[in-house]
Motif scaffolding. Structure first.
Motif, PDB file in Angstrom:
ATOM      1  N   VAL A   1      53.126 -25.312   2.415  1.00 38.16           N
ATOM      2  CA  VAL A   1      53.297 -23.883   2.709  1.00 38.16           C
ATOM      3  C   VAL A   1      54.668 -23.566   3.299  1.00 38.16           C
ATOM      4  O   VAL A   1      55.152 -22.438   3.193  1.00 38.16           O
ATOM      5  N   GLU A   2      55.313 -24.546   3.932  1.00 43.48           N
ATOM      6  CA  GLU A   2      56.611 -24.302   4.547  1.00 43.48           C
ATOM      7  C   GLU A   2      57.764 -24.848   3.706  1.00 43.48           C
ATOM      8  O   GLU A   2      58.897 -24.946   4.174  1.00 43.48           O
ATOM      9  N   ASP A   3      57.448 -25.227   2.472  1.00 44.65           N
ATOM     10  CA  ASP A   3      58.463 -25.710   1.526  1.00 44.65           C
ATOM     11  C   ASP A   3      59.233 -26.914   2.047  1.00 44.65           C
ATOM     12  O   ASP A   3      60.416 -27.100   1.726  1.00 44.65           O
ATOM     13  N   GLU A   4      58.578 -27.743   2.843  1.00 47.19           N
ATOM     14  CA  GLU A   4      59.250 -28.937   3.367  1.00 47.19           C
ATOM     15  C   GLU A   4      59.454 -29.991   2.286  1.00 47.19           C
ATOM     16  O   GLU A   4      60.439 -30.731   2.313  1.00 47.19           O
ATOM     17  N   PHE A   5      58.525 -30.067   1.348  1.00 46.61           N
ATOM     18  CA  PHE A   5      58.569 -31.113   0.331  1.00 46.61           C
ATOM     19  C   PHE A   5      59.245 -30.628  -0.951  1.00 46.61           C
ATOM     20  O   PHE A   5      59.989 -31.378  -1.576  1.00 46.61           O
ATOM     21  N   LYS A   6      58.969 -29.382  -1.346  1.00 48.47           N
ATOM     22  CA  LYS A   6      59.538 -28.873  -2.594  1.00 48.47           C
ATOM     23  C   LYS A   6      61.058 -28.807  -2.541  1.00 48.47           C
ATOM     24  O   LYS A   6      61.721 -28.893  -3.581  1.00 48.47           O
ATOM     25  N   SER A   7      61.603 -28.650  -1.346  1.00 53.96           N
ATOM     26  CA  SER A   7      63.053 -28.541  -1.208  1.00 53.96           C
ATOM     27  C   SER A   7      63.737 -29.896  -1.095  1.00 53.96           C
ATOM     28  O   SER A   7      64.958 -29.972  -1.052  1.00 53.96           O
ATOM     29  N   SER A   8      62.959 -30.978  -1.061  1.00 49.62           N
ATOM     30  CA  SER A   8      63.553 -32.307  -0.923  1.00 49.62           C
ATOM     31  C   SER A   8      64.098 -32.793  -2.262  1.00 49.62           C
ATOM     32  O   SER A   8      63.748 -32.269  -3.324  1.00 49.62           O
ATOM     33  N   GLU A   9      64.949 -33.795  -2.207  1.00 47.66           N
ATOM     34  CA  GLU A   9      65.589 -34.290  -3.417  1.00 47.66           C
ATOM     35  C   GLU A   9      64.620 -35.063  -4.300  1.00 47.66           C
ATOM     36  O   GLU A   9      64.770 -35.097  -5.523  1.00 47.66           O
ATOM     37  N   ALA A  10      63.629 -35.710  -3.702  1.00 47.66           N
ATOM     38  CA  ALA A  10      62.697 -36.518  -4.490  1.00 47.66           C
ATOM     39  C   ALA A  10      61.299 -36.417  -3.897  1.00 47.66           C
ATOM     40  O   ALA A  10      61.114 -36.539  -2.695  1.00 47.66           O
ATOM     41  N   VAL A  11      60.339 -36.170  -4.766  1.00 45.17           N
ATOM     42  CA  VAL A  11      58.938 -36.131  -4.362  1.00 45.17           C
ATOM     43  C   VAL A  11      58.174 -37.120  -5.225  1.00 45.17           C
ATOM     44  O   VAL A  11      58.330 -37.143  -6.449  1.00 45.17           O
ATOM     45  N   THR A  12      57.365 -37.955  -4.600  1.00 44.31           N
ATOM     46  CA  THR A  12      56.573 -38.936  -5.343  1.00 44.31           C
ATOM     47  C   THR A  12      55.094 -38.690  -5.082  1.00 44.31           C
ATOM     48  O   THR A  12      54.705 -38.206  -4.021  1.00 44.31           O
ATOM     49  N   PHE A  13      54.283 -39.046  -6.081  1.00 40.10           N
ATOM     50  CA  PHE A  13      52.844 -38.883  -5.995  1.00 40.10           C
ATOM     51  C   PHE A  13      52.180 -40.242  -6.193  1.00 40.10           C
ATOM     52  O   PHE A  13      52.542 -40.983  -7.096  1.00 40.10           O
ATOM     53  N   GLN A  14      51.223 -40.542  -5.335  1.00 34.62           N
ATOM     54  CA  GLN A  14      50.424 -41.764  -5.469  1.00 34.62           C
ATOM     55  C   GLN A  14      48.963 -41.365  -5.464  1.00 34.62           C
ATOM     56  O   GLN A  14      48.539 -40.559  -4.642  1.00 34.62           O
ATOM     57  N   VAL A  15      48.213 -41.908  -6.402  1.00 37.58           N
ATOM     58  CA  VAL A  15      46.833 -41.481  -6.605  1.00 37.58           C
ATOM     59  C   VAL A  15      45.888 -42.652  -6.465  1.00 37.58           C
ATOM     60  O   VAL A  15      46.140 -43.742  -6.972  1.00 37.58           O
ATOM     61  N   LEU A  16      44.797 -42.399  -5.763  1.00 41.57           N
ATOM     62  CA  LEU A  16      43.727 -43.389  -5.650  1.00 41.57           C
ATOM     63  C   LEU A  16      42.426 -42.719  -6.091  1.00 41.57           C
ATOM     64  O   LEU A  16      41.912 -41.851  -5.395  1.00 41.57           O
ATOM     65  N   PRO A  17      41.916 -43.064  -7.279  1.00 48.38           N
ATOM     66  CA  PRO A  17      40.645 -42.482  -7.718  1.00 48.38           C
ATOM     67  C   PRO A  17      39.515 -42.869  -6.775  1.00 48.38           C
ATOM     68  O   PRO A  17      39.399 -44.016  -6.363  1.00 48.38           O
ATOM     69  N   LYS A  18      38.692 -41.906  -6.419  1.00 43.31           N
ATOM     70  CA  LYS A  18      37.535 -42.141  -5.563  1.00 43.31           C
ATOM     71  C   LYS A  18      36.270 -41.755  -6.326  1.00 43.31           C
ATOM     72  O   LYS A  18      36.327 -41.051  -7.327  1.00 43.31           O
ATOM     73  N   LYS A  19      35.132 -42.214  -5.816  1.00 41.79           N
ATOM     74  CA  LYS A  19      33.871 -41.910  -6.482  1.00 41.79           C
ATOM     75  C   LYS A  19      33.609 -40.419  -6.533  1.00 41.79           C
ATOM     76  O   LYS A  19      33.042 -39.903  -7.501  1.00 41.79           O
ATOM     77  N   ASP A  20      34.024 -39.699  -5.491  1.00 39.91           N
ATOM     78  CA  ASP A  20      33.755 -38.268  -5.416  1.00 39.91           C
ATOM     79  C   ASP A  20      34.991 -37.421  -5.665  1.00 39.91           C
ATOM     80  O   ASP A  20      35.033 -36.248  -5.321  1.00 39.91           O
ATOM     81  N   GLY A  21      36.040 -38.004  -6.277  1.00 43.59           N
ATOM     82  CA  GLY A  21      37.233 -37.239  -6.579  1.00 43.59           C
ATOM     83  C   GLY A  21      38.497 -38.080  -6.571  1.00 43.59           C
ATOM     84  O   GLY A  21      38.512 -39.206  -7.057  1.00 43.59           O
ATOM     85  N   LEU A  22      39.558 -37.533  -5.978  1.00 42.22           N
ATOM     86  CA  LEU A  22      40.848 -38.205  -5.921  1.00 42.22           C
ATOM     87  C   LEU A  22      41.417 -38.153  -4.509  1.00 42.22           C
ATOM     88  O   LEU A  22      41.177 -37.207  -3.765  1.00 42.22           O
ATOM     89  N   GLU A  23      42.181 -39.171  -4.170  1.00 44.48           N
ATOM     90  CA  GLU A  23      42.962 -39.175  -2.931  1.00 44.48           C
ATOM     91  C   GLU A  23      44.426 -39.169  -3.355  1.00 44.48           C
ATOM     92  O   GLU A  23      44.887 -40.108  -4.010  1.00 44.48           O
ATOM     93  N   LEU A  24      45.133 -38.107  -3.011  1.00 42.94           N
ATOM     94  CA  LEU A  24      46.512 -37.929  -3.452  1.00 42.94           C
ATOM     95  C   LEU A  24      47.458 -37.996  -2.259  1.00 42.94           C
ATOM     96  O   LEU A  24      47.280 -37.286  -1.278  1.00 42.94           O
ATOM     97  N   PHE A  25      48.461 -38.876  -2.362  1.00 42.14           N
ATOM     98  CA  PHE A  25      49.494 -38.995  -1.333  1.00 42.14           C
ATOM     99  C   PHE A  25      50.791 -38.430  -1.900  1.00 42.14           C
ATOM    100  O   PHE A  25      51.279 -38.891  -2.930  1.00 42.14           O
ATOM    101  N   ILE A  26      51.338 -37.421  -1.219  1.00 42.77           N
ATOM    102  CA  ILE A  26      52.585 -36.791  -1.636  1.00 42.77           C
ATOM    103  C   ILE A  26      53.659 -37.158  -0.615  1.00 42.77           C
ATOM    104  O   ILE A  26      53.499 -36.886   0.576  1.00 42.77           O
ATOM    105  N   SER A  27      54.726 -37.782  -1.083  1.00 37.99           N
ATOM    106  CA  SER A  27      55.793 -38.235  -0.184  1.00 37.99           C
ATOM    107  C   SER A  27      57.138 -37.681  -0.637  1.00 37.99           C
ATOM    108  O   SER A  27      57.355 -37.438  -1.824  1.00 37.99           O
ATOM    109  N   LYS A  28      58.034 -37.508   0.316  1.00 35.88           N
ATOM    110  CA  LYS A  28      59.366 -36.991  -0.008  1.00 35.88           C
ATOM    111  C   LYS A  28      60.437 -37.971   0.440  1.00 35.88           C
ATOM    112  O   LYS A  28      60.287 -38.702   1.419  1.00 35.88           O
ATOM    113  N   ASN A  29      61.521 -37.972  -0.332  1.00 38.00           N
ATOM    114  CA  ASN A  29      62.720 -38.748   0.005  1.00 38.00           C
ATOM    115  C   ASN A  29      62.413 -40.219   0.295  1.00 38.00           C
ATOM    116  O   ASN A  29      62.916 -40.805   1.247  1.00 38.00           O
ATOM    117  N   MET A  30      61.586 -40.817  -0.554  1.00 36.15           N
ATOM    118  CA  MET A  30      61.268 -42.232  -0.397  1.00 36.15           C
ATOM    119  C   MET A  30      62.135 -43.065  -1.331  1.00 36.15           C
ATOM    120  O   MET A  30      62.349 -42.696  -2.486  1.00 36.15           O
TER     121      MET A  30
END
Length: 214
Positions: free
Chosen positions: A50-79
């Protein structure tokens, strides 16, 4: 959907199956269409950042872990790539494993089907020859089904997953009857194919065959 900041550089988002359904997304969409995956992840980023902290970064990465009841999503910036790899290892999710994990979840989620009162949602069909698949591809009754083509012990096998979101019980029964005109039943299980078979086409075996072997 639940969200929390792990640290200043990482957001953890829990996306339930109901959240996926509300967005008109299925596991099959995420599994087979990488453009759909990217679009979906960035739509989640729009909601939680909501505060555009990640969208304004140079690099955003997504890591996904499928779960039985959905997904666990990790969003990281500048890694850095090294940091990304360490994070992926910590999640027991290496690059390229997403499709395989999602497919395994789909297969395991359908094991409850196939009882006396339910049709089987995952079926394996044996093909006498590749020409049988070409003939089958001339028809469109499997267009909305997940179809993998395997080779095992010198024979071709078509693994079909009928998503209940698209196929009712009666429709599945009718389609299986149609498919059996070009294939035959087999005792080879999806688990055997996954463990010992060689995958030749993933997900879109019918469409791929139709496009290249008309």
């Amino acid at each position: 959907m639940e969200m929390e900041h792990i640290n200043e550089n990482t957001i953890r988002v829990l996306i339930g199956n109901e959240d996926l359904a509300d967005r008109g997304i299925t596991f099959l969409d995420l599994l087979g269409n990488h453009r759909e995956i990217e679009s979906f992840f960035y739509s989640i980023l729009e909601e939680v950042d909501v505060e555009d902290e990640f969208k304004s970064s140079e690099a955003v990465t997504f890591q996904v872990l499928p779960k039985k009841d959905g997904l666990e999503l990790f969003i990281s910036k500048n890694m850095s790539q090294e940091e990304f790899n360490k994070a992926a290892d910590a999640l027991e999710l290496e690059s390229g494993d997403f499709d395989q994990l999602m497919q395994q979840q789909i297969l395991s989620s359908t094991k409850s089907y196939g009882g006396k009162d339910d049709v089987e949602r995952v079926r394996v069909f044996a093909l006498d020859s590749f020409e049988n698949l070409i003939e089958l591809a001339n028809y469109h009754f499997l267009d909305d089904a997940w179809c993998d083509l395997y080779q095992f012990n010198g024979q071709y096998y078509l693994l079909v997953f009928f998503d209940p979101e698209y196929f009712g019980d009666f429709a599945v029964t009718d389609i299986i009857s149609e498919v059996l005109e070009y294939t035959h039943s087999t005792t080879v299980s999806p688990e055997v194919l996954d463990e010992y078979g060689k995958m030749l086409m993933r997900q879109d075996a019918i469409e791929t065959t139709r496009n290249y072997f008309k």
